[in-house]
Structure formats: structure tokens, C-alpha cells
Design a protein around this motif. Structure first.
Motif, PDB file in Angstrom:
ATOM      1  N   UNK A  98      41.779  16.054  20.698  1.00 36.62           N
ATOM      2  CA  UNK A  98      40.505  15.533  22.114  1.00 36.62           C
ATOM      3  C   UNK A  98      41.090  14.476  23.233  1.00 36.62           C
ATOM      4  N   UNK A  99      41.009  14.740  24.537  1.00 36.26           N
ATOM      5  CA  UNK A  99      41.945  14.825  25.488  1.00 36.26           C
ATOM      6  C   UNK A  99      40.924  13.602  26.272  1.00 36.26           C
ATOM      7  N   UNK A 100      41.309  12.453  26.750  1.00 35.78           N
ATOM      8  CA  UNK A 100      40.501  11.335  27.633  1.00 35.78           C
ATOM      9  C   UNK A 100      41.884  11.793  28.814  1.00 35.78           C
ATOM     10  N   UNK A 101      41.326  12.564  29.822  1.00 30.54           N
ATOM     11  CA  UNK A 101      42.019  12.602  30.814  1.00 30.54           C
ATOM     12  C   UNK A 101      43.541  13.144  30.310  1.00 30.54           C
ATOM     13  N   UNK A 102      44.161  12.273  30.979  1.00 35.85           N
ATOM     14  CA  UNK A 102      45.985  13.010  30.267  1.00 35.85           C
ATOM     15  C   UNK A 102      46.492  12.649  28.843  1.00 35.85           C
ATOM     16  N   UNK A 103      45.515  11.778  28.022  1.00 33.09           N
ATOM     17  CA  UNK A 103      45.768  10.996  26.853  1.00 33.09           C
ATOM     18  C   UNK A 103      45.274  11.729  25.820  1.00 33.09           C
ATOM     19  N   UNK A 104      45.802  11.709  24.921  1.00 35.68           N
ATOM     20  CA  UNK A 104      45.564  12.099  23.427  1.00 35.68           C
ATOM     21  C   UNK A 104      45.110  11.177  22.872  1.00 35.68           C
ATOM     22  N   UNK A 105      43.662  11.698  22.270  1.00 35.70           N
ATOM     23  CA  UNK A 105      43.013  10.853  21.280  1.00 35.70           C
ATOM     24  C   UNK A 105      42.774  10.536  20.260  1.00 35.70           C
ATOM     25  N   UNK A 106      42.607  12.001  19.941  1.00 36.23           N
ATOM     26  CA  UNK A 106      42.771  12.444  18.508  1.00 36.23           C
ATOM     27  C   UNK A 106      43.070  13.578  18.529  1.00 36.23           C
TER      28      UNK A 106
ATOM     29  N   UNK B 103      32.382   9.321  15.805  1.00 36.16           N
ATOM     30  CA  UNK B 103      31.244   9.469  15.496  1.00 36.16           C
ATOM     31  C   UNK B 103      31.345  11.070  16.772  1.00 36.16           C
ATOM     32  N   UNK B 104      31.642  10.329  17.245  1.00 39.58           N
ATOM     33  CA  UNK B 104      32.574  11.921  18.436  1.00 39.58           C
ATOM     34  C   UNK B 104      32.529  12.751  17.530  1.00 39.58           C
TER      35      UNK B 104
END
Length: 178
Positions: free
Chosen positions: A55-63, A102-103
Motif C-alpha cells: 500500500x502506497x501513499x504517494x511514493x512512500x510504501x506504508x504497508x 482499519x484501512x
């Protein structure tokens, strides 16, 4: 959500590095699952039936996590293992991002429900009590039971697949994950 490939190894390494330092700072146990996740992502072709997902937030892998169309084994009864399952494992989240559990739970339920043959259950096993409490109370996972094994206590959880028509507005998938 994207299928993680060997091109994503630097992002996975950074996510795991941040997570490991956070766990150390909070005096929580480390596990060997980090190397398992990196090994899975490094494969030239995805392992059949076991997909590393990010899961990405822009260019950052967050999960990052693995999903597998197979029943979990340790701690689950023979009857439970015979039910169709989507097993979630090797999950790591960015320590500075809130609400990812949760997401991810909502995405997993929607993803499983949209499969050609939806499984009866989405299942996972966790060892850390605080994570077990978070999954149960904040994310709505049903705790099946707690078992004790040679690695210590494990908490077994499941959720039923459920379509969420708004999920695609919150989380965009690519390829098989769309």
C-alpha cells in the motif's frame, strides 16, 4: 495497492527498517517475518498463490503484507483448515501512519469478496497481544481463540469477505489487485 516485485525491494527494506526501529523503541518483540517478506518480494516471479502486496501513499510504501489462497495451519482445527480461506501474513506497516490496520482490513474484505470464488474467511495469526487487541477492538476482526505453541502465544483471527462499494475511492488497486 500494488503487487510488490523485486523493483520494490528498496521500499520494502525502508519500511521494515522503520518498523524494526519502532518495535525496538517500544520494547516489542521482533520476528523473523521481515526477512520472509523481503525474500518473497525478491523472487523474480511471484510465488504461486502467495502474493506480496504493498500500500502506497504517494511514493512512500506504508504497508506490505502477503495474501495467500490457502488455509492457515498452526493452531487451526482440521475443520477450519478445510474451509476456503485467504490467509494474511508477514504484515508490516509504517509506524508514522495511523489507521492503516482499519484501512487494510476493509481493503482485504473487499478484495476477497471480489475474487471469482470468494473464500469463506480471511484469516491471520498474530503473536503480540497489543496487536491482537488492536485487530479485535479497532479493526473488527473476530478472535477465534488463543493458542500456545513452541513460539509462545498466538491469537487466531478471521473476518468474512464483504464488498465495499466505496473502497475503490479510498484505495486504488493495480492489475490483479484492482
Amino acid at each position: 495497492m500494488t503487487l510488490l516485485t523485486s523493483d520494490h525491494v528498496p521500499a520494502v527494506d525502508e519500511l521494515i527498517r522503520l518498523r524494526m526501529y519502532w518495535l525496538l523503541d517500544h520494547r516489542l518483540p521482533l520476528s523473523g517475518e521481515s526477512s520472509n517478506l523481503v525474500d518473497l518480494v525478491r523472487l523474480p516471479e511471484p510465488e504461486p498463490g502467495m502474493l506480496p502486496v504493498g500500500m502506497w501513499d504517494g511514493e512512500t510504501l506504508v504497508a506490505a503484507l502477503a495474501v495467500q489462497s490457502a488455509a492457515p495451519m498452526a493452531g487451526w482445527t482440521l475443520e477450519e483448515r478445510q474451509e476456503s480461506s485467504l490467509t494474511v501474513s508477514l504484515a508490516h506497516t509504517h509506524p508514522e501512519q495511523q489507521g492503516l490496520g482499519r484501512l487494510l482490513t476493509h481493503w482485504l474484505c473487499d478484495y476477497a469478496a471480489r475474487r471469482p470464488s470468494p473464500p469463506a474467511w480471511i484469516r491471520c495469526t498474530v503473536r503480540v497481544k497489543s496487536l491482537a487487541d488492536y485487530l479485535e477492538h479497532a479493526c473488527g476482526w473476530e478472535k477465534v481463540r488463543e493458542v500456545t505453541g513452541w513460539k509462545g502465544d498466538s491469537h487466531l483471527f478471521q473476518r468474512a469477505p464483504r464488498r465495499d462499494p466505496h473502497m475503490r475511492l479510498l484505495v486504488r488497486g493495480e492489475g490483479e489487485l484492482a
